[in-house]
Scaffold this active site. Sequence first.
Site, mmCIF file in Angstrom:
data_model
loop_
_atom_site.group_PDB
_atom_site.id
_atom_site.type_symbol
_atom_site.label_atom_id
_atom_site.label_comp_id
_atom_site.label_asym_id
_atom_site.label_seq_id
_atom_site.Cartn_x
_atom_site.Cartn_y
_atom_site.Cartn_z
ATOM 1 N N HIS A 50 -37.530 13.638 -26.293
ATOM 2 C CA HIS A 50 -37.609 15.071 -25.982
ATOM 3 C C HIS A 50 -38.513 15.754 -27.002
ATOM 4 C CE1 HIS A 50 -36.295 18.849 -24.250
ATOM 5 N NE2 HIS A 50 -36.182 19.315 -25.482
ATOM 6 N N GLY B 129 -47.401 9.030 -18.394
ATOM 7 C CA GLY B 129 -46.941 7.747 -18.917
ATOM 8 C C GLY B 129 -47.534 7.344 -20.253
ATOM 9 N N THR B 130 -47.888 8.315 -21.082
ATOM 10 C CA THR B 130 -48.398 7.919 -22.403
ATOM 11 C C THR B 130 -47.288 7.288 -23.257
ATOM 12 O OG1 THR B 130 -48.063 10.091 -23.428
ATOM 13 C CG2 THR B 130 -50.189 9.700 -22.371
ATOM 14 N N ASN B 131 -46.057 7.748 -23.069
ATOM 15 C CA ASN B 131 -44.944 7.113 -23.804
ATOM 16 C C ASN B 131 -44.696 5.701 -23.287
ATOM 17 O OD1 ASN B 131 -43.554 9.006 -25.846
ATOM 18 N ND2 ASN B 131 -44.021 10.327 -24.089
ATOM 19 N N MET C 32 -38.342 13.451 -15.327
ATOM 20 C CA MET C 32 -38.011 14.865 -15.125
ATOM 21 C C MET C 32 -36.829 15.096 -14.182
ATOM 22 S SD MET C 32 -40.067 16.256 -17.192
ATOM 23 C CE MET C 32 -40.003 17.993 -16.783
ATOM 24 N N ASN D 116 -33.553 8.828 -24.401
ATOM 25 C CA ASN D 116 -34.541 9.797 -23.914
ATOM 26 C C ASN D 116 -35.396 10.288 -25.073
ATOM 27 O OD1 ASN D 116 -35.702 11.727 -22.046
ATOM 28 N ND2 ASN D 116 -34.425 13.312 -22.993
ATOM 29 N N LEU E 45 -29.685 12.488 -14.468
ATOM 30 C CA LEU E 45 -28.950 11.306 -13.990
ATOM 31 C C LEU E 45 -27.457 11.614 -14.064
ATOM 32 C CD1 LEU E 45 -31.089 8.694 -15.909
ATOM 33 C CD2 LEU E 45 -30.999 8.941 -13.407
HETATM 34 C C1 GRF Z 1 -43.301 13.905 -23.120
HETATM 35 O O1 GRF Z 1 -43.726 14.994 -23.854
HETATM 36 C C2 GRF Z 1 -41.818 13.819 -23.167
HETATM 37 O O2 GRF Z 1 -41.280 14.218 -24.371
HETATM 38 C C3 GRF Z 1 -41.446 14.796 -22.102
HETATM 39 O O3 GRF Z 1 -42.389 14.547 -21.083
HETATM 40 C C4 GRF Z 1 -43.590 14.107 -21.644
HETATM 41 C C5 GRF Z 1 -44.028 12.833 -20.963
HETATM 42 O O4 GRF Z 1 -45.290 12.420 -21.310
HETATM 43 N N1 GRF Z 1 -40.067 14.694 -21.758
HETATM 44 P P1 GRF Z 1 -45.831 11.006 -20.806
HETATM 45 O O5 GRF Z 1 -45.644 10.928 -19.298
HETATM 46 O O6 GRF Z 1 -45.089 9.933 -21.527
HETATM 47 O O7 GRF Z 1 -47.287 11.025 -21.154
#
Ligand code: GRF
Length: 204
Positions: free
Chosen positions: A106, A11-13, A87, A104, A90
């Site tokens: 990527h 969940g860093t994003n 992951m 999304n 949908l």
């Molecule tokens: C990210 O690299 C995203 O691009 C990929 O999964 C990873 C998720 O990282 N699809 P986080 O859970 O947001 O840290």
Amino acid sequence: MPTAVLVSGAGTNLQALLDGVHGREAEIVAVASSTASAGALERARAREIPVAVFARSDYADRAARDEALGAWLLERGTRLVVLAGYMELLGERFLERFPGAVINIHPSLLPAFPGVGAVEQALAYGVKVFGVTVHFVDAGVDTGPVILQRAVELPGARAPDEVMAALRPLEHALLAQAVRLFARGELQADTANPRHIAIGGGEG
Ligand code: GRF
């Protein structure tokens, strides 16, 4: 812009959105995970955001999972769905419930290296420029119209961790920027070619 974030991992994003846009251009109203063990859930709970787990194994099939997930997001008032390390695929029925409003992140310069293991695929191919893409989600795997992309030259990279360390800050910046643009109504599909996303206000 009431926004839901779908996660499966650390969940860093999600954190970048919580820190960069939540309570400003967007309000994160829901965080849904495909697995109960996702670290992202703790990040959401720490900000008192409603969380739920929609594991494939709890439903008869993907369509049933999508149905329950979509209903929960709509109950929360969701108008933008952000896949942030989600992951799971949908189905079209889910996408129809949020038309033109699922995005999304990527970790490759699409259309190169779609699907799982994008960084590993890129390393195996021997590329020297890596990058990230934020795109609208359609029924294919990482095939929807591109919103934002950013590249980084890593000619000596050999290990996935090394590449991901370089890509993470780009992912976080780009995803937050895309959510801001969407929330401000600054993303418009070109009528002549709906794959071309015009960006208003000079960003992109
Ligand atoms: C990210 O690299 C995203 O691009 C990929 O999964 C990873 C998720 O990282 N699809 P986080 O859970 O947001 O840290």
